[in-house]
Design a protein around this motif. Structure first.
Motif, short mmCIF file in Angstrom:
data_model
loop_
_atom_site.label_atom_id
_atom_site.label_comp_id
_atom_site.label_asym_id
_atom_site.label_seq_id
_atom_site.Cartn_x
_atom_site.Cartn_y
_atom_site.Cartn_z
N GLU A 143 0.81 -1.21 0.00
CA GLU A 143 0.00 0.00 0.00
C GLU A 143 0.85 1.26 0.00
N MET A 144 2.12 1.12 -0.26
CA MET A 144 3.00 2.29 -0.28
C MET A 144 2.74 3.12 -1.53
N ILE A 145 2.80 4.44 -1.37
CA ILE A 145 2.47 5.36 -2.44
C ILE A 145 3.71 6.15 -2.85
N LEU A 154 13.58 1.86 -3.54
CA LEU A 154 13.15 1.20 -2.31
C LEU A 154 12.28 -0.02 -2.62
N TYR A 155 11.33 0.12 -3.56
CA TYR A 155 10.47 -1.01 -3.93
C TYR A 155 11.29 -2.21 -4.39
N GLU A 156 12.29 -1.94 -5.21
CA GLU A 156 13.13 -3.03 -5.72
C GLU A 156 13.83 -3.75 -4.58
N GLN A 157 14.29 -3.00 -3.59
CA GLN A 157 14.95 -3.61 -2.44
C GLN A 157 13.97 -4.42 -1.60
N LEU A 158 12.77 -3.86 -1.39
CA LEU A 158 11.77 -4.54 -0.57
C LEU A 158 11.28 -5.83 -1.21
N GLN A 159 11.19 -5.85 -2.53
CA GLN A 159 10.77 -7.08 -3.22
C GLN A 159 11.71 -8.22 -2.89
N ARG A 160 13.02 -7.94 -2.86
CA ARG A 160 14.01 -8.97 -2.54
C ARG A 160 13.98 -9.32 -1.06
N VAL A 161 13.85 -8.31 -0.21
CA VAL A 161 13.86 -8.52 1.23
C VAL A 161 12.69 -9.38 1.68
N ALA A 162 11.52 -9.17 1.06
CA ALA A 162 10.31 -9.88 1.49
C ALA A 162 10.44 -11.39 1.32
N GLN A 163 11.23 -11.83 0.38
CA GLN A 163 11.36 -13.27 0.11
C GLN A 163 12.29 -13.96 1.09
N LEU A 180 4.68 1.05 8.09
CA LEU A 180 4.04 0.66 6.83
C LEU A 180 4.98 -0.20 5.99
N VAL A 181 6.27 0.14 5.98
CA VAL A 181 7.25 -0.68 5.27
C VAL A 181 7.31 -2.08 5.86
N ALA A 182 7.33 -2.15 7.19
CA ALA A 182 7.37 -3.45 7.86
C ALA A 182 6.14 -4.29 7.52
N ARG A 183 4.97 -3.66 7.54
CA ARG A 183 3.74 -4.39 7.21
C ARG A 183 3.75 -4.86 5.75
N SER A 184 4.32 -4.03 4.87
CA SER A 184 4.40 -4.39 3.45
C SER A 184 5.34 -5.58 3.25
N ILE A 185 6.45 -5.58 3.98
CA ILE A 185 7.37 -6.73 3.90
C ILE A 185 6.64 -7.99 4.34
N ASN A 236 4.01 -15.98 16.65
CA ASN A 236 4.63 -17.23 16.20
C ASN A 236 4.15 -17.62 14.79
N GLY A 237 5.12 -17.87 13.92
CA GLY A 237 4.80 -18.19 12.53
C GLY A 237 4.75 -16.97 11.64
N GLY A 238 4.67 -15.77 12.27
CA GLY A 238 4.54 -14.54 11.50
C GLY A 238 5.72 -13.60 11.67
N THR A 239 5.40 -12.31 11.85
CA THR A 239 6.42 -11.27 11.89
C THR A 239 6.22 -10.40 13.13
N LEU A 240 7.33 -10.06 13.80
CA LEU A 240 7.30 -9.17 14.96
C LEU A 240 8.12 -7.94 14.64
N LEU A 241 7.50 -6.75 14.76
CA LEU A 241 8.20 -5.49 14.55
C LEU A 241 8.52 -4.86 15.90
N LEU A 242 9.80 -4.63 16.16
CA LEU A 242 10.25 -3.92 17.35
C LEU A 242 10.54 -2.48 16.92
N ASP A 243 9.57 -1.60 17.15
CA ASP A 243 9.70 -0.21 16.72
C ASP A 243 10.43 0.60 17.79
#
Length: 451
Positions: A143-145, A154-163, A180-185, A236-243
Motif C-alpha cells: 500500500e505504499m504510495i 526502495l520497492y526493488e529492495q523490498l521485493q528482494r527482502v520480502a522473500q 508501513l514498510v514493515a507491514r508491506s514486507i 509465532n509463525g509470522g512477523t514481529l516489529l520492534l519499533d
C-alpha cells in the motif's frame, strides 16, 4: 526547464523580433503573431507553455484574448504586456485571467524571470492535473504510495527482502512510514497468512517491555494474576516489529540478544524456555551506529538485527510524491468527513512542494486532515493550510534533500540564489546587484548562461 515554448502576441513586429531574439539567447523557444486571430490559430497548431500578449492591439485586445484563452485553454498561463502600468490595468488583467503582467518598456531580465515562473507554474499544474485524473496511485509495493526515483529504488529492495527470513533494520526520520514498510514486507512474504505484531519499545518501561515481549507466569510479580503469552509467541509463525529500537534499555538489549540467538523465550518468573518461529523486523529514527560508538547500544545486538538495512527517504527528497500522498489523504479524509472536497485550488501544490516537511508523511497527513475539516469550498485553498506552510515564500532558497540524486551543482545554487534575491526585491536589478555584490551585467550573464 527543457526547451520551453512561448507564444508572443504584439502588433509591433519590431517588439516581437526583439523579444524573440532575447529569449533565444536564454534558451527559450518562441513564435510570434501580429494579431489575436493569428494567436488563436497558432495555439491550435502548436503546444505553448505560456502566452505573452500586448494589451493595445487593433481589433481583439490583449485582455479580450486573455479572457478567451482562460476559457478555452486554462492550462496555458497568459502574461500581459502594457505601456500603461497603472493599478487599474493590472487589476483588469488579473480579472481577465492573466497569470501576471509586465510594463513597457520591457526589462528583459525581469521578463525572463516572469516567464520562467509562469512556465514552472504550468508544468506543476499539469502534474497536479494528472494526479487528479489518476486513481489512489498505490505504489509498486503493498500500500505504499510514490513513484519518485528514491521510492522505485526502495520497492526493488523490498521485493528482494520480502522473500527472505533475514532480520531487517528499517531506518528513517520520524514520520517516514517505517511501520508501513514493515507491514508491506510481511504482506509480501511467505508468512503473510500468519500474525503481524508490532510493539513500541520506547513507550514501555523496562519491566513492562520484558513482560510484553516474553510473557510471564502467574505470580511472577504483584499484578501477575494469570499467565500471559508474550508477543514473540503471539507472533509465532509470522512477523514481529520492534519499533523505536534505539530507545530500548541496555538490560533489555542483553535479554533480547539471548532470545534472538537461541530462538526461544523465557517468560518472566519461569525457568523454562519456549521455542518460537518469528521473523524479527526492527525500526528506528536514531543512528544506531553512533549509539554503538557512544556505548548506548550493544554492538553484538546491532549486527544481529541489522542483517539487512533499509533506509527510508525523507518526504523532502521524494519530489512530486508529496502531491500523490496529498491527493491520497484528501480522498481518504473527504470520505470519512463526508465532504465534497475533490482537489486543490491554485497555488496549493506549490506550497506543498516547497515546504520541507520535517515531520514527513505523518505531518502531511495531519495537514491534509486539518485542511479537509476546515475548508468551506470544494477544493483545498491556501487559507486552509497552516500558516507555516501558507506563508512560505516561493522565493525561498531550497538546496535539496539528503538523497544524492536530489543534490545540485554549485552553479545551480548560485542561479537559484540570484533569482531568490531578484524576487525578494521585486525584480529591481540595481538593488539585487548591491545585495549580491555584483554588477548588473554579471547578473544578466549568469542568468543567461544558466537558462
Amino acid at each position: 526547464m527543457s526547451n520551453p515554448n512561448v507564444l508572443i502576441v504584439d502588433d509591433e513586429r519590431n517588439m516581437c523580433e526583439l523579444i524573440e531574439t532575447d529569449l533565444r539567447l536564454r534558451g527559450i523557444n518562441s513564435r510570434w503573431c501580429l494579431s489575436a486571430a493569428d494567436a488563436v490559430e497558432a495555439l491550435h497548431q502548436e503546444n505553448f507553455d505560456v502566452v505573452l500578449t500586448d494589451v493595445k492591439m487593433p481589433g481583439t485586445t490583449g485582455l479580450q484574448l486573455c479572457r478567451q484563452f482562460t476559457e478555452t485553454r486554462p492550462d496555458v498561463p497568459v502574461i500581459v504586456m502594457t505601456a500603461f502600468g497603472t493599478l487599474e490595468t493590472a487589476i483588469t488583467a488579473m480579472r481577465a485571467g492573466a497569470y501576471d503582467f509586465i510594463t513597457k518598456p520591457i526589462e528583459m531580465d525581469l521578463l525572463a524571470i516572469t516567464l520562467r515562473r509562469a512556465i514552472e507554474h504550468r508544468q506543476l499544474s499539469e502534474q497536479v492535473r494528472l494526479l487528479n485524473a489518476s486513481s489512489d496511485d498505490i505504489g509498486a509495493f503493498g500500500e505504499m504510495i510514490g513513484k519518485s526515483p528514491a521510492m522505485v529504488k526502495l520497492y526493488e529492495q523490498l521485493q528482494r527482502v520480502a522473500q527472505s527470513d533475514a532480520a531487517v533494520l528499517i531506518c528513517g526520520e520520524s514520520g517516514t512510514g517505517k511501520e508501513l514498510v514493515a507491514r508491506s514486507i510481511h504482506a509480501n512474504s511467505r508468512r503473510s497468512e500468519q500474525p503481524f505484531v508490532a510493539v513500541n519499545c520506547g513507550a514501555l518501561s523496562e519491566t513492562l517491555l520484558e513482560s510484553e515481549l516474553f510473557g510471564h507466569v502467574k505470580g511472577a510479580f504483584t499484578d501477575a494474576r494469570s499467565e500471559r503469552r508474550g508477543l514473540f509467541l503471539e507472533a509465532n509463525g509470522g512477523t514481529l516489529l520492534l519499533d523505536e529500537m534505539g530507545e530500548m534499555p541496555m538490560p533489555m538489549q542483553v535479554k533480547l540478544l539471548r532470545t534472538l540467538e537461541e530462538r526461544s523465550v523465557r517468560p518472566v518468573g519461569s525457568d523454562k524456555d519456549i521455542p518460537f518461529d518469528v521473523r524479527v523486523l526492527t525500526a528506528t529514527n536514531r543512528d544506531l551506529e553512533t549509539s554503538v560508538a557512544e556505548g548506548r547500544f550493544r554492538e553484538d545486538l546491532f549486527y544481529r538485527i541489522n542483517v539487512i538495512g533499509i533506509q527510508l527517504p525523507p518526504l523532502r527528497a521524494r519530489g512530486t510524491d508529496t502531491l500523490r500522498l496529498a491527493e491520497h489523504f484528501l480522498k481518504q479524509f473527504a470520505r470519512s468527513e463526508r465532504k465534497s472536497v475533490d482537489g486543490f485550488a491554485e497555488g496549493v501544490a506549490e506550497k506543498l512542494l516547497a515546504y520541507s516537511w520535517p515531520g514527513n508523511i505523518r505531518e502531511l497527513r495531519n495537514v491534509i486532515e486539518r485542511a479537509v475539516a476546515l475548508t468551506r469550498y470544494d477544493k483545498i485553498t491556501i487559507e486552509d493550510l497552516p500558516e507555516k506552510i501558507s506563508n512560505f515564500s516561493a522565493g525561498t532558497l531550497f538546496i535539496g534533500g539528503l538523497d544524492p540524486s536530489e543534490l545540485v551543482p554549485m552553479e545551480e545554487i548560485e542561479r537559484r540564489y540570484i533569482n531568490h534575491v531578484l524576487e525578494a526585491v521585486g525584480g529591481n536589478q540595481t538593488q539585487a546587484a548591491r545585495i549580491l555584490g555584483l554588477d548588473r551585467k554579471t547578473i544578466y550573464r549568469k542568468l543567461k548562461q544558466d537558462t
